[in-house]
Write an enzyme that holds these catalytic residues in place. Structure first.
Site, PDB file in Angstrom:
ATOM      1  N   GLU A 289       0.830  -1.202   0.000  1.00  8.93           N
ATOM      2  CA  GLU A 289       0.000   0.000   0.000  1.00  8.93           C
ATOM      3  C   GLU A 289       0.868   1.256   0.000  1.00  8.93           C
ATOM      4  O   GLU A 289       0.545   2.242  -0.668  1.00  8.93           O
ATOM      5  CB  GLU A 289      -0.930  -0.024   1.218  1.00  8.93           C
ATOM      6  CG  GLU A 289      -1.930  -1.162   1.185  1.00  8.93           C
ATOM      7  CD  GLU A 289      -2.583  -1.426   2.524  1.00  8.93           C
ATOM      8  OE1 GLU A 289      -3.664  -2.032   2.534  1.00  8.93           O
ATOM      9  OE2 GLU A 289      -2.009  -1.041   3.570  1.00  8.93           O
TER      10      GLU A 289
ATOM     11  N   ASP B 212     -11.192  -8.066  -1.885  1.00  7.04           N
ATOM     12  CA  ASP B 212     -11.831  -9.387  -1.929  1.00  7.04           C
ATOM     13  C   ASP B 212     -13.185  -9.296  -1.250  1.00  7.04           C
ATOM     14  O   ASP B 212     -13.441  -8.391  -0.460  1.00  7.04           O
ATOM     15  CB  ASP B 212     -10.955 -10.441  -1.244  1.00  7.04           C
ATOM     16  CG  ASP B 212     -10.664 -10.099   0.214  1.00  7.04           C
ATOM     17  OD1 ASP B 212     -11.073 -10.875   1.086  1.00  7.04           O
ATOM     18  OD2 ASP B 212     -10.038  -9.058   0.497  1.00  7.04           O
TER      19      ASP B 212
END
Length: 219
Positions: free
Chosen positions: A12, A186
């Site tokens: 990230e 997800d």
């Protein structure tokens, strides 16, 4: 304005480092806190003490929940709560599940920041941004059974992560405006063995963090 951005992981951080460097309107302080609630709270506290930001943004990925949520959609926090905190009723029977005794049942984000975030949907035909509840706990949700146990307690949750509520609590204590953006990597209730999560990083993550940049340019 000085804006602090906190992420949990190297992946990230790498995605947002280039984004942060391209912003000229504000002073950006980017930090990687590490995974989990303790790391997140420590990272937020150190950022506040060392840099005194006007605003803190938590950015990263999360598991999504809801029929309207899809991979690469973005959830922006309207409220945040822990899914793994229970203080019991022995002392105070008004404290509810997910609430740290003596603190709010849920942490509200800064109202102005939330309105700016919501406006991004009106300015883009390709962005799918969902305001809603983010639930946080020290558990990587990689099974449908674990996801169901969380959603049964918080059916309105839009995203499940491991840091946002801890940063929100820290910002609440230090009185720093806060908001969290979570890109959906997800959907645990539609996934098997976190395969969607791994595919996310292999295929589409590099396009997913631009919403944070767009938001910062609007405030």
């Amino acid at each position: 304005m000085k804006i602090g951005i906190i992420v949990a992981m190297d992946k990230e951080y790498a995605q947002l480092q280039e984004v942060a460097q391209s912003i000229e309107k504000h002073e950006i302080v980017l930090a990687k806190c590490g995974i989990g609630k303790v790391n997140a709270a420590l990272g937020a506290a150190e950022m506040i003490r060392q840099h005194h930001p006007d605003v803190i943004i938590s950015s990263g990925c999360a598991g999504g929940n809801g029929d309207d949520i899809n991979i690469q959609d973005v959830v922006v926090s309207s409220q945040l709560v822990y899914h793994d905190v229970y203080c019991g009723k022995a002392i105070d029977d008004t404290t509810i599940y997910g609430q740290v005794q003596g603190l709010p049942a849920r942490f509200d984000v800064d109202a102005h920041l939330l309105e700016v975030a919501k406006s991004l949907n009106l300015q883009s035909s390709t962005l799918n941004l969902h305001p809603g509840l983010i639930v946080t706990g020290d558990w990587f949700v990689d099974t449908k059974e674990k996801a169901r146990s969380i959603i049964e307690l918080f059916p309105e949750a839009k995203a499940i992560d491991m840091e946002s509520a801890a940063i929100a609590q820290t910002c609440y204590i230090y009185k720093v405006p806060f908001i969290s953006f979570r890109i959906i990597s997800d959907i645990p209730l539609r996934d098997t063995d976190a395969s969607q999560y791994h595919d996310f990083w292999n295929t589409i993550a590099d396009r997913s963090f631009q919403v944070t940049k767009t938001f910062i340019e609007r405030i």
